[in-house]
Scaffold this motif. Structure first.
Motif, short mmCIF file in Angstrom:
data_model
loop_
_atom_site.label_atom_id
_atom_site.label_comp_id
_atom_site.label_asym_id
_atom_site.label_seq_id
_atom_site.Cartn_x
_atom_site.Cartn_y
_atom_site.Cartn_z
N ILE A 1 4.98 5.08 3.30
CA ILE A 1 4.60 6.48 3.45
C ILE A 1 5.53 7.30 2.56
O ILE A 1 6.75 7.24 2.71
N THR A 2 4.96 8.06 1.64
CA THR A 2 5.80 8.72 0.65
C THR A 2 5.30 10.12 0.31
O THR A 2 4.10 10.41 0.46
N ASP A 3 6.23 10.94 -0.14
CA ASP A 3 5.85 12.26 -0.66
C ASP A 3 5.91 12.26 -2.18
O ASP A 3 5.80 13.31 -2.82
N GLN A 4 6.07 11.08 -2.77
CA GLN A 4 6.06 10.96 -4.23
C GLN A 4 4.66 11.30 -4.75
O GLN A 4 3.66 10.95 -4.14
N ALA A 5 4.60 11.98 -5.89
CA ALA A 5 3.30 12.27 -6.50
C ALA A 5 2.63 10.96 -6.87
O ALA A 5 3.24 10.10 -7.50
N ILE A 6 1.38 10.81 -6.46
CA ILE A 6 0.64 9.58 -6.72
C ILE A 6 -0.47 9.87 -7.72
O ILE A 6 -1.31 10.72 -7.48
N GLY A 7 -0.45 9.15 -8.82
CA GLY A 7 -1.56 9.26 -9.75
C GLY A 7 -1.29 10.04 -11.00
O GLY A 7 -1.96 9.87 -12.00
N GLY A 8 -0.27 10.91 -10.98
CA GLY A 8 -0.01 11.68 -12.18
C GLY A 8 -1.16 12.64 -12.48
O GLY A 8 -2.25 12.55 -11.93
N GLY A 9 -0.91 13.57 -13.36
CA GLY A 9 -1.95 14.52 -13.75
C GLY A 9 -2.04 15.69 -12.78
O GLY A 9 -1.65 15.59 -11.62
N THR A 10 -2.56 16.80 -13.26
CA THR A 10 -2.76 17.98 -12.44
C THR A 10 -4.15 18.53 -12.68
O THR A 10 -4.79 18.23 -13.68
N GLY A 11 -4.61 19.36 -11.77
CA GLY A 11 -5.93 19.97 -11.91
C GLY A 11 -7.02 18.92 -12.02
O GLY A 11 -7.05 17.96 -11.25
N PRO A 12 -7.93 19.06 -12.99
CA PRO A 12 -9.04 18.11 -13.12
C PRO A 12 -8.58 16.70 -13.52
O PRO A 12 -9.32 15.74 -13.35
N ASP A 13 -7.35 16.57 -14.03
CA ASP A 13 -6.84 15.25 -14.41
C ASP A 13 -6.20 14.51 -13.25
O ASP A 13 -5.91 13.32 -13.36
N ASN B 1 0.85 -1.18 0.00
CA ASN B 1 0.00 0.00 0.00
C ASN B 1 0.89 1.24 0.00
O ASN B 1 2.04 1.19 0.45
N VAL B 2 0.35 2.34 -0.48
CA VAL B 2 1.08 3.60 -0.49
C VAL B 2 0.17 4.66 0.11
O VAL B 2 -1.02 4.75 -0.25
N LEU B 3 0.71 5.46 1.02
CA LEU B 3 -0.06 6.52 1.66
C LEU B 3 0.71 7.83 1.56
O LEU B 3 1.94 7.86 1.73
N LYS B 4 -0.01 8.91 1.28
CA LYS B 4 0.64 10.22 1.18
C LYS B 4 1.21 10.65 2.52
O LYS B 4 0.55 10.53 3.57
N LYS B 5 2.41 11.19 2.48
CA LYS B 5 3.09 11.64 3.70
C LYS B 5 2.31 12.76 4.40
O LYS B 5 2.42 12.91 5.63
#
Length: 424
Positions: A382-394, A327-331
């Motif tokens: 636990i990571t600060d890596q961007a998860i999911g890609g995309g910005t804004g509505p994406d 599992n990955v969770l945002k820091k």
């Protein structure tokens, strides 16, 4: 006897007439080159069939396109025919080797129909853009797709590898719901199937993939699903194989299952596929999966199924990714969920299709629920890596990913058209 002689004479005359009507397309080359050098669009259009195409470009208005192309075209200083051959349908291809006025070499080609008209003016080659989702959808339109099937898989380091055949070779694809489509490992794609004239940008759940090229003419079989002529992105991936030496051809994204409800059974190491209609109803009798424990709604953003996990009654949206062995969770949630995070010693690297994120803390998420269903403690990074890609509505509206530690707790069935996940 006289009648027979007349018949033979008639046949001979017809044969001679046919020979006389054959057109020597090589005689047109001088006129074509002259028209190109003079920027004489009318003359060139007069030698082209109404349905003629230009290079690898899609069909367009030649009356507008040809003058524009000729205006940008460099004058040919010298040329010679280097290839001339007939196609099975009677068309003829002639290729030149030329030197342009600026000193650069080139190899334009011309395809003639049997009437001597140009049906492809091969003097430009556009760089097209590959569309992986559309290419997969097109291949699925004509693919063999059984109503029900079970695909065995191997579970290695928490990742699912489906038995498959790729371009005639037996091996495995990694099943990765974090990828929307099929992504091929470059090692297994013949050079002649790489399309240098097609570019492709591709992002996985971890971000943008690098050094991706385009391929065509691939054949894939997964269980009873058989795809022919598949066009797909090709990426440089780490050279991997299973312990028995079986090759791993690449990643099999969730898009290949668009017509199915799928059930992941980690205990039996089987992927059950049941075909659906457009409403999400089964086309055949449901396969028995055991007692239904719970059923909850999920959402689909891009290609990622999203389900709510609760801690202390508060819901957190999480993406389901069978291509993640943790599992990955945002820091950013580290402080808010500190009562539910049991940290372990050490750090780990996260390896994704777009690179490696280093120095991430490891922990177990505790006392989590999906609906009213209790979940066991889950190994989590636990990571600060961007998860999911995309910005804004994406951007994906998720706080993390649920991988193998979540998926192996129950037998889970996902039905995308009905936006439903069931637990058995």
């Amino acid at each position: 006897m006289k009648k027979t002689m007349y018949t033979l004479l008639a046949l001979s005359l017809i044969g001679n007439l046919a020979l006389a009507q054959q057109i020597d397309n090589s005689r047109s080359i001088d006129r074509i080159v002259a028209a190109m050098n003079k920027k004489d669009a009318a003359a060139l259009l007069g030698m082209m069939a109404d349905s003629a195409t230009i290079g690898n470009l899609p069909k367009m208005n030649n009356q507008a396109a040809v003058p524009d192309i000729l205006n940008k075209f460099s004058t040919i200083s010298s040329f010679q025919v280097i290839d001339r051959h007939k196609l099975a349908n009677g068309d003829e291809q002639i290729q030149l080797e030329v030197t342009y006025q600026d000193g650069k070499p080139g190899k334009p080609s011309f395809l003639f129909n049997r009437a001597g008209k140009i049906i492809n003016l091969g003097i430009v080659k556009g760089r097209m853009k590959g569309n992986p989702e559309k290419a997969l959808a097109d291949a699925l339109e004509s693919a063999e797709q059984p109503v029900t099937m079970v695909v065995p898989f191997k579970l290695v380091n928490g990742l699912v590898y489906l038995e498959s055949t790729f371009n005639g070779t037996k091996g495995y694809f990694q099943f990765d719901s974090g990828a929307p489509v099929v992504i091929l490992r470059k090692k297994f794609v013949p050079t002649e199937q790489i399309r240098a004239d097609v570019s492709v940008d591709f992002a996985g759940i971890g971000g943008q993939m690098q050094q991706v090229v385009w391929s065509a003419g691939n054949r894939i079989q997964i269980g009873g699903i058989a795809l022919q002529g598949l066009e797909a992105p090709v990426a440089e991936m780490e050279d991997m194989q299973l312990e028995d030496g079986s090759p791993i051809f690449g990643l099999l994204g969730i898009g290949i299952l668009k017509n199915y409800q799928f059930t992941l059974d980690y205990g039996r190491q089987e992927l059950l596929l049941e075909k659906l209609d457009d409403r999400g109803d089964l086309l055949s009798k449901a396969v028995d999966k055991g007692p239904l424990l719970a059923q909850y709604p999920l959402r689909l953003k891009r290609h990622i199924p999203i389900v709510d996990i609760t801690f202390g009654g508060k819901a957190y949206p999480m993406g389901i990714d069978c291509g993640a062995n943790a599992n990955v969770l945002k820091k950013t949630l580290e402080t808010e969920l500190k009562s539910y995070i049991d940290f372990e010693e050490g750090e780990v690297d996260i390896k994704g299709v777009n690179g490696i994120s280093q120095g991430n803390r490891i922990a177990f998420l505790t006392h989590a629920k999906v609906g009213e269903l209790d979940l066991q403690d889950m190994y989590t990074v636990i990571t600060d890596q961007a998860i999911g890609g995309g910005t804004g509505p994406d951007a994906l509206p998720i706080e993390g990913l649920l991988g193998t530690p979540f998926l192996n707790q129950y037998k889970m069935t996902v039905n995308f058209p009905k936006n439903m996940i069931s637990f058995y």
